[in-house]
Design a protein around this motif. Sequence first.
Motif, PDB file in Angstrom:
ATOM      1  N   GLN A 119       0.815  -1.212   0.000  1.00 30.32           N
ATOM      2  CA  GLN A 119       0.000   0.000   0.000  1.00 30.32           C
ATOM      3  C   GLN A 119       0.853   1.269   0.000  1.00 30.32           C
ATOM      4  O   GLN A 119       0.319   2.382   0.058  1.00 30.32           O
ATOM      5  N   ALA A 120       2.168   1.125  -0.082  1.00 32.40           N
ATOM      6  CA  ALA A 120       3.071   2.242   0.158  1.00 32.40           C
ATOM      7  C   ALA A 120       3.592   2.874  -1.135  1.00 32.40           C
ATOM      8  O   ALA A 120       3.906   2.185  -2.106  1.00 32.40           O
ATOM      9  N   LEU A 121       3.683   4.192  -1.104  1.00 33.98           N
ATOM     10  CA  LEU A 121       4.409   4.962  -2.112  1.00 33.98           C
ATOM     11  C   LEU A 121       5.750   5.345  -1.499  1.00 33.98           C
ATOM     12  O   LEU A 121       5.795   6.074  -0.504  1.00 33.98           O
ATOM     13  N   LEU A 122       6.832   4.824  -2.068  1.00 33.73           N
ATOM     14  CA  LEU A 122       8.170   5.079  -1.543  1.00 33.73           C
ATOM     15  C   LEU A 122       8.961   5.967  -2.491  1.00 33.73           C
ATOM     16  O   LEU A 122       8.711   5.993  -3.699  1.00 33.73           O
ATOM     17  N   SER A 123       9.931   6.675  -1.931  1.00 37.54           N
ATOM     18  CA  SER A 123      10.841   7.476  -2.749  1.00 37.54           C
ATOM     19  C   SER A 123      12.269   7.098  -2.404  1.00 37.54           C
ATOM     20  O   SER A 123      12.548   6.520  -1.345  1.00 37.54           O
ATOM     21  N   THR A 124      13.176   7.423  -3.306  1.00 37.51           N
ATOM     22  CA  THR A 124      14.581   7.096  -3.090  1.00 37.51           C
ATOM     23  C   THR A 124      15.464   8.112  -3.802  1.00 37.51           C
ATOM     24  O   THR A 124      14.981   8.960  -4.557  1.00 37.51           O
ATOM     25  N   GLY A 125      16.759   8.004  -3.549  1.00 48.89           N
ATOM     26  CA  GLY A 125      17.733   8.811  -4.257  1.00 48.89           C
ATOM     27  C   GLY A 125      18.882   7.937  -4.703  1.00 48.89           C
ATOM     28  O   GLY A 125      19.274   6.998  -4.011  1.00 48.89           O
ATOM     29  N   PHE A 126      19.433   8.248  -5.869  1.00 50.11           N
ATOM     30  CA  PHE A 126      20.587   7.540  -6.400  1.00 50.11           C
ATOM     31  C   PHE A 126      21.816   8.440  -6.308  1.00 50.11           C
ATOM     32  O   PHE A 126      21.691   9.666  -6.369  1.00 50.11           O
ATOM     33  N   PRO A 127      23.017   7.860  -6.194  1.00 49.07           N
ATOM     34  CA  PRO A 127      24.228   8.677  -6.240  1.00 49.07           C
ATOM     35  C   PRO A 127      24.407   9.253  -7.642  1.00 49.07           C
ATOM     36  O   PRO A 127      23.864   8.714  -8.622  1.00 49.07           O
ATOM     37  N   PRO A 128      25.155  10.363  -7.772  1.00 52.47           N
ATOM     38  CA  PRO A 128      25.339  10.961  -9.104  1.00 52.47           C
ATOM     39  C   PRO A 128      25.950   9.999 -10.115  1.00 52.47           C
ATOM     40  O   PRO A 128      25.584  10.014 -11.283  1.00 52.47           O
ATOM     41  N   ASP A 129      26.871   9.153  -9.667  1.00 57.76           N
ATOM     42  CA  ASP A 129      27.523   8.184 -10.545  1.00 57.76           C
ATOM     43  C   ASP A 129      27.206   6.789 -10.035  1.00 57.76           C
ATOM     44  O   ASP A 129      27.580   6.420  -8.922  1.00 57.76           O
ATOM     45  N   LEU A 130      26.507   5.996 -10.838  1.00 53.50           N
ATOM     46  CA  LEU A 130      26.097   4.652 -10.426  1.00 53.50           C
ATOM     47  C   LEU A 130      27.172   3.591 -10.673  1.00 53.50           C
ATOM     48  O   LEU A 130      26.971   2.434 -10.319  1.00 53.50           O
ATOM     49  N   THR A 131      28.298   3.978 -11.272  1.00 50.61           N
ATOM     50  CA  THR A 131      29.362   3.017 -11.526  1.00 50.61           C
ATOM     51  C   THR A 131      29.831   2.396 -10.212  1.00 50.61           C
ATOM     52  O   THR A 131      30.223   3.105  -9.278  1.00 50.61           O
ATOM     53  N   GLY A 132      29.763   1.082 -10.139  1.00 50.47           N
ATOM     54  CA  GLY A 132      30.142   0.392  -8.909  1.00 50.47           C
ATOM     55  C   GLY A 132      29.066   0.409  -7.842  1.00 50.47           C
ATOM     56  O   GLY A 132      29.285  -0.115  -6.745  1.00 50.47           O
ATOM     57  N   GLN A 133      27.927   1.025  -8.155  1.00 46.28           N
ATOM     58  CA  GLN A 133      26.834   1.132  -7.177  1.00 46.28           C
ATOM     59  C   GLN A 133      25.579   0.427  -7.700  1.00 46.28           C
ATOM     60  O   GLN A 133      24.457   0.842  -7.429  1.00 46.28           O
ATOM     61  N   GLU A 134      25.789  -0.667  -8.443  1.00 46.99           N
ATOM     62  CA  GLU A 134      24.661  -1.340  -9.071  1.00 46.99           C
ATOM     63  C   GLU A 134      23.682  -1.917  -8.051  1.00 46.99           C
ATOM     64  O   GLU A 134      22.519  -2.180  -8.381  1.00 46.99           O
ATOM     65  N   HIS A 135      24.135  -2.113  -6.805  1.00 45.54           N
ATOM     66  CA  HIS A 135      23.208  -2.605  -5.778  1.00 45.54           C
ATOM     67  C   HIS A 135      22.038  -1.638  -5.584  1.00 45.54           C
ATOM     68  O   HIS A 135      20.953  -2.043  -5.170  1.00 45.54           O
ATOM     69  N   THR A 136      22.263  -0.351  -5.922  1.00 47.84           N
ATOM     70  CA  THR A 136      21.178   0.621  -5.839  1.00 47.84           C
ATOM     71  C   THR A 136      20.036   0.226  -6.770  1.00 47.84           C
ATOM     72  O   THR A 136      18.860   0.336  -6.416  1.00 47.84           O
ATOM     73  N   LEU A 137      20.380  -0.236  -7.955  1.00 45.24           N
ATOM     74  CA  LEU A 137      19.368  -0.661  -8.926  1.00 45.24           C
ATOM     75  C   LEU A 137      18.674  -1.941  -8.468  1.00 45.24           C
ATOM     76  O   LEU A 137      17.474  -2.124  -8.715  1.00 45.24           O
TER      77      LEU A 137
END
Length: 228
Positions: A151-169
């Motif tokens: 039932q939730a609407l969630l928000s998030t933020g990504f780092p400026p450079d996703l290289t090496g941060q694929e866990h965010t995806l």
Amino acid sequence: MDRTNLRECVAAAQEAARRGGAVLQSWCKRISVREKGRFDLVTEADLASQEAVRSFLEKEFPAHAFLGEEGGSAGRPDQPTWIVDPLDGTTNYVHQMPFYAVSIGLAVGTDLLVGVIYDPSRGEIFQAAKGLGAWLGDERLQTTPTASLDQALLSTGFPPDLTGQEHTLETWRHFSLRTRSLRRTGSTALNLAYVAAGRNDGFWTHHAFPWDAAAGVVLVREAGGMAT
């Protein structure tokens, strides 16, 4: 700090945020951009906004320390320290997407006491102080009672450079399959303010600096939410 001091700090932070926001709006059509790091933008507006905030707060509270995204350093553990992001949502601002904010927090050591977030494009100023609640104008803010992810609407933020941060995806994929919907807006400060206001049910990020989150954490906690 007692309640009188906290109220004085909130009032000063609101005025400082408005001054920073006015600078952002005045620069909006004439900014030039340089990179602080790969995919991380800094504008003259960003620097000018911080100077407007800093000069006002230093005049009002000369004994306080100042820590900003564009410079400054934390004070002694027992010294009140303003924690400021003069333009949270820089990429949105550069592209004239109206979702950016001035974020001002106040802490003594690890104790977060005051949070003010100002959205100059909408004229909304969210403010809170420890033990005094969270407010948008005369409206007291309250987080939502939503208790289930579906039932939730969630928000998030990504780092400026996703290289090496694929866990965010991967986290984005995880919650995409389990929630009503997700939003990636580009401003941690406003995401947290929206959680406090009950517009979003929750927010997560793997990457946040003190100036990104200090004010928003106060807002969420004072609106009845949890921040970890």
